[in-house]
Write a protein that holds these residues in place. Structure first.
Motif, PDB file in Angstrom:
ATOM      1  N   MET A 132     -22.440  60.927  53.667  1.00 50.83           N
ATOM      2  CA  MET A 132     -21.635  62.405  53.825  1.00 50.83           C
ATOM      3  C   MET A 132     -20.500  62.141  54.882  1.00 50.83           C
ATOM      4  SD  MET A 132     -24.913  64.725  53.819  1.00 50.83           S
ATOM      5  CE  MET A 132     -24.121  66.322  54.097  1.00 50.83           C
ATOM      6  N   ALA A 133     -20.676  61.437  55.838  1.00 52.64           N
ATOM      7  CA  ALA A 133     -19.525  61.017  56.722  1.00 52.64           C
ATOM      8  C   ALA A 133     -18.451  60.233  56.243  1.00 52.64           C
ATOM      9  CB  ALA A 133     -20.413  60.625  57.987  1.00 52.64           C
ATOM     10  N   LEU A 134     -19.064  59.403  55.248  1.00 56.42           N
ATOM     11  CA  LEU A 134     -17.976  58.454  54.404  1.00 56.42           C
ATOM     12  C   LEU A 134     -17.260  59.326  53.319  1.00 56.42           C
ATOM     13  CD1 LEU A 134     -19.952  55.370  54.374  1.00 56.42           C
ATOM     14  CD2 LEU A 134     -17.971  55.463  55.650  1.00 56.42           C
ATOM     15  N   ASP A 135     -17.669  60.442  53.238  1.00 58.01           N
ATOM     16  CA  ASP A 135     -17.210  61.271  52.219  1.00 58.01           C
ATOM     17  C   ASP A 135     -17.467  60.797  50.724  1.00 58.01           C
ATOM     18  OD1 ASP A 135     -15.832  63.864  51.314  1.00 58.01           O
ATOM     19  OD2 ASP A 135     -13.923  62.967  51.022  1.00 58.01           O
ATOM     20  N   ALA A 136     -18.820  60.296  50.544  1.00 64.20           N
ATOM     21  CA  ALA A 136     -19.064  59.705  49.143  1.00 64.20           C
ATOM     22  C   ALA A 136     -19.516  60.815  48.137  1.00 64.20           C
ATOM     23  CB  ALA A 136     -20.082  58.869  49.618  1.00 64.20           C
ATOM     24  N   LYS A 137     -19.343  60.177  47.015  1.00 61.83           N
ATOM     25  CA  LYS A 137     -19.743  60.837  45.770  1.00 61.83           C
ATOM     26  C   LYS A 137     -20.873  60.397  45.177  1.00 61.83           C
ATOM     27  CE  LYS A 137     -16.154  64.043  46.066  1.00 61.83           C
ATOM     28  NZ  LYS A 137     -15.679  63.467  47.467  1.00 61.83           N
ATOM     29  N   ALA A 138     -21.805  61.056  44.482  1.00 57.77           N
ATOM     30  CA  ALA A 138     -22.977  60.739  43.768  1.00 57.77           C
ATOM     31  C   ALA A 138     -22.372  60.652  42.207  1.00 57.77           C
ATOM     32  CB  ALA A 138     -24.014  61.603  43.737  1.00 57.77           C
ATOM     33  N   VAL A 139     -22.669  59.771  41.509  1.00 60.12           N
ATOM     34  CA  VAL A 139     -22.638  59.280  40.125  1.00 60.12           C
ATOM     35  C   VAL A 139     -23.740  59.920  39.501  1.00 60.12           C
ATOM     36  CG1 VAL A 139     -21.534  58.142  37.951  1.00 60.12           C
ATOM     37  CG2 VAL A 139     -20.671  58.035  40.528  1.00 60.12           C
ATOM     38  N   VAL A 140     -23.802  61.222  38.402  1.00 57.33           N
ATOM     39  CA  VAL A 140     -25.054  61.509  37.955  1.00 57.33           C
ATOM     40  C   VAL A 140     -24.583  61.635  36.360  1.00 57.33           C
ATOM     41  CG1 VAL A 140     -26.624  63.283  38.088  1.00 57.33           C
ATOM     42  CG2 VAL A 140     -25.479  62.804  40.020  1.00 57.33           C
ATOM     43  N   VAL A 141     -25.805  61.374  35.770  1.00 59.69           N
ATOM     44  CA  VAL A 141     -25.839  61.090  34.283  1.00 59.69           C
ATOM     45  C   VAL A 141     -27.063  61.825  33.618  1.00 59.69           C
ATOM     46  CG1 VAL A 141     -26.005  59.321  32.439  1.00 59.69           C
ATOM     47  CG2 VAL A 141     -25.042  58.677  34.422  1.00 59.69           C
ATOM     48  N   ASP A 142     -26.523  62.640  32.837  1.00 61.95           N
ATOM     49  CA  ASP A 142     -27.613  63.286  32.024  1.00 61.95           C
ATOM     50  C   ASP A 142     -27.282  63.112  30.366  1.00 61.95           C
ATOM     51  OD1 ASP A 142     -25.573  64.874  30.958  1.00 61.95           O
ATOM     52  OD2 ASP A 142     -26.053  66.683  32.285  1.00 61.95           O
ATOM     53  N   ALA A 143     -27.903  63.589  29.459  1.00 60.65           N
ATOM     54  CA  ALA A 143     -27.857  63.496  28.129  1.00 60.65           C
ATOM     55  C   ALA A 143     -26.583  63.701  27.539  1.00 60.65           C
ATOM     56  CB  ALA A 143     -28.854  64.334  27.186  1.00 60.65           C
ATOM     57  N   ARG A 144     -25.620  64.492  28.179  1.00 60.49           N
ATOM     58  CA  ARG A 144     -24.570  64.809  27.774  1.00 60.49           C
ATOM     59  C   ARG A 144     -23.240  64.472  28.324  1.00 60.49           C
ATOM     60  NH1 ARG A 144     -27.778  68.675  28.008  1.00 60.49           N
ATOM     61  NH2 ARG A 144     -27.077  69.474  30.116  1.00 60.49           N
ATOM     62  N   ARG A 145     -23.316  64.074  29.588  1.00 60.59           N
ATOM     63  CA  ARG A 145     -22.283  63.823  30.356  1.00 60.59           C
ATOM     64  C   ARG A 145     -22.533  62.615  31.422  1.00 60.59           C
ATOM     65  NH1 ARG A 145     -20.655  68.275  34.535  1.00 60.59           N
ATOM     66  NH2 ARG A 145     -22.601  69.018  34.775  1.00 60.59           N
ATOM     67  N   ARG A 146     -21.367  62.328  32.305  1.00 61.96           N
ATOM     68  CA  ARG A 146     -21.477  61.716  33.429  1.00 61.96           C
ATOM     69  C   ARG A 146     -20.336  62.417  34.430  1.00 61.96           C
ATOM     70  NH1 ARG A 146     -22.545  55.897  34.211  1.00 61.96           N
ATOM     71  NH2 ARG A 146     -21.529  54.853  36.211  1.00 61.96           N
ATOM     72  N   TYR A 147     -21.044  62.595  35.570  1.00 58.26           N
ATOM     73  CA  TYR A 147     -20.273  63.505  36.506  1.00 58.26           C
ATOM     74  C   TYR A 147     -20.292  63.048  38.060  1.00 58.26           C
ATOM     75  CZ  TYR A 147     -24.552  66.109  37.010  1.00 58.26           C
ATOM     76  OH  TYR A 147     -25.867  66.326  37.402  1.00 58.26           O
ATOM     77  N   ARG A 148     -19.420  63.678  38.777  1.00 56.94           N
ATOM     78  CA  ARG A 148     -19.548  63.353  40.103  1.00 56.94           C
ATOM     79  C   ARG A 148     -19.835  64.415  41.084  1.00 56.94           C
ATOM     80  NH1 ARG A 148     -15.564  58.468  42.078  1.00 56.94           N
ATOM     81  NH2 ARG A 148     -15.903  56.932  40.681  1.00 56.94           N
ATOM     82  N   ILE A 149     -20.697  64.391  42.178  1.00 58.86           N
ATOM     83  CA  ILE A 149     -20.890  65.702  43.155  1.00 58.86           C
ATOM     84  C   ILE A 149     -20.789  64.943  44.502  1.00 58.86           C
ATOM     85  CG2 ILE A 149     -21.849  67.024  41.373  1.00 58.86           C
ATOM     86  CD1 ILE A 149     -24.458  66.245  42.743  1.00 58.86           C
ATOM     87  N   PRO A 150     -20.501  65.861  45.480  1.00 61.77           N
ATOM     88  CA  PRO A 150     -20.624  65.119  46.758  1.00 61.77           C
ATOM     89  C   PRO A 150     -21.976  64.931  47.163  1.00 61.77           C
ATOM     90  CG  PRO A 150     -19.019  66.988  46.735  1.00 61.77           C
ATOM     91  CD  PRO A 150     -19.818  66.987  45.275  1.00 61.77           C
TER      92      PRO A 150
END
Length: 322
Positions: A132-150
Motif C-alpha cells: 500500500m505504501a508502494l501504491d501497488a495494484k492487485a491483478v485479479v482474474v475471474d471467468a470473464r476478465r482480468r482487472y486491477r484494483i489497489p
C-alpha cells in the motif's frame, strides 16, 4: 499431531495447469472450494467448511519481473524468493527485500506466498502494509476478465476480502516518482522478529529542493479491521518542511486515525501509542534517507523530544546531492 486431523474434511484436491481451469474449479465449488499454494495460512486457520482445494503452484505465477517503469510479482512467489530477489533491491531502497526477512521463520518464508499473505485478509498482513505504501495494484482474474484494483481495496474486514470466486494472479508495483530526495522505512513491532506484527508501519516520502515534502504515503497494519493508509496524516506533510514539530503532529494524527483492538498480543491502547511512536521513528528514518541534515531540537522542546524518543532529531534542510 496437528496434521493428523487438519485435512480430514477435504474431499477433493485439484492441481490445474491453467488459470482458466483454476477459476472454473473455484466457481463450481459453490463456496466450499479454496485456493492453496504454500498452505501456511490454511494450517494456522483451518476452515472446516472447505471441501475442495485447488493448488495454484502449477499456474506459472511464481516470478519477479522488472519492467521499464514497474515491477511485477506473481502471486505464487514465496516470501523467501522475495527476500533473495536482486531486482527488488532496486525498488524503494530494497524495502520489500529487507521486510521479507521479518515475515515468519525460514520454514514459513520458504512455503508462504505473497498472494496467500494478501488473500488471507489478515489485518496484520505485512505485505499489504508495504504494498500500500508502494501504491501497488492487485491483478485479479475471474471467468470473464482480468482487472486491477489497489491492494488496499482487497480487504473488506478481518480475514475478509473481495476475492470470492476470483484468483489473485500478481502484484504490479509502479516505479516511485522520480526527482527530489526519496526515503523509505518499514517498522515492525512484534514479540519476536518473525512473529505476527503487533503494529507495523511502512512510509515513503519525497523531499523537494526547498526541503518540503512533495508526496508521502503512510500505511499501517494490525491497527484496524483492515490494513490502512493514514490519508489525513499524509495530507499534513504535503508542502511542509519536515521538522520535529511536524513529525509529532503527523504521528499524533495517525494515533487518531487507527482503530485497534485488544487481543492476546496487545491492548488497543498500546497499539495506538505504538502506532504514534513507530510513525515518528519511520518519518525520521525516511527524512534521513532522503538526505536531510539533522540538527538538535530547540532547547525548549529538547526534553519532550527525548522523552518521546531518545534518538529524536529534526530535519532542517536537504543536503546537496552530487
Amino acid at each position: 499431531m496437528l496434521c493428523s486431523h487438519m485435512f480430514t474434511h477435504i474431499q477433493a484436491f485439484h492441481r490445474p495447469g491453467s488459470i482458466r481451469e483454476a477459476v472454473r474449479l473455484l466457481e463450481h465449488g459453490r463456496g466450499r472450494t479454496r485456493y492453496i499454494a504454500g498452505g501456511t495460512d490454511l494450517a494456522a486457520h483451518p476452515d472446516h467448511n472447505t471441501r475442495v482445494l485447488v493448488d495454484v503452484t502449477r499456474l506459472g505465477l511464481s516470478y519477479i519481473h522488472q519492467k521499464k517503469n514497474s515491477w511485477v510479482i506473481g502471486a505464487a512467489t514465496t516470501i523467501a524468493e522475495i527476500e533473495r530477489s536482486h531486482p527488488l533491491l532496486h525498488l524503494a531502497d530494497g524495502i520489500l527485500v529487507k521486510a521479507a526477512a521479518t515475515w515468519g521463520p525460514p520454514q514459513i518464508r520458504n512455503m508462504a506466498t505473497l498472494g496467500g499473505n494478501l488473500a488471507s485478509g489478515s489485518p496484520a498482513a505485512s505485505a499489504a502494509t508495504l504494498l500500500m505504501a508502494l501504491d501497488a495494484k492487485a491483478v485479479v482474474v475471474d471467468a470473464r476478465r482480468r482487472y486491477r484494483i489497489p491492494v488496499g481495496s482487497l480487504f473488506t474486514g478481518p480475514r475478509k476480502t473481495v476475492l470470492n470466486g476470483h484468483l489473485l494472479a500478481e502484484i504490479a508495483i509502479p516505479a516511485p516518482p522520480r526527482g527530489g530526495r526519496v526515503g523509505w522505512s518499514f517498522q515492525k513491532l512484534a514479540r519476536t522478529q518473525g512473529d505476527t506484527a503487533i503494529v507495523d508501519v511502512a512510509i515513503g516520502l519525497q523531499i523537494d529542493r526547498r526541503g518540503c515534502c512533495k508526496w508521502a504515503r503512510i500505511a499501517l497494519g494490525a491497527v484496524a479491521p483492515t490494513p490502512l493508509r493514514a490519508e489525513n496524516a499524509e495530507k499534513l506533510l504535503i508542502g511542509r518542511k519536515l521538522d520535529d514539530a511536524l513529525i509529532e503532529e503527523v504521528s499524533q494524527e495517525v494515533a487518531r486515525e487507527v482503530d485497534p483492538i485488544t487481543d492476546v498480543r496487545a491492548t488497543a491502547e498500546y497499539r495506538r501509542e505504538m502506532s504514534r511512536v513507530l510513525v515518528a521513528r519511520a518519518l525520521r528514518e525516511c527524512a534521513e534517507h532522503a538526505g536531510c541534515t539533522w540538527v538538535a531540537p530547540a532547547l525548549a522542546g529538547a526534553g519532550r523530544a527525548k522523552a518521546l524518543d531518545p534518538q529524536a532529531k529534526a530535519c532542517a534542510t536537504p543536503r546537496t546531492t552530487l
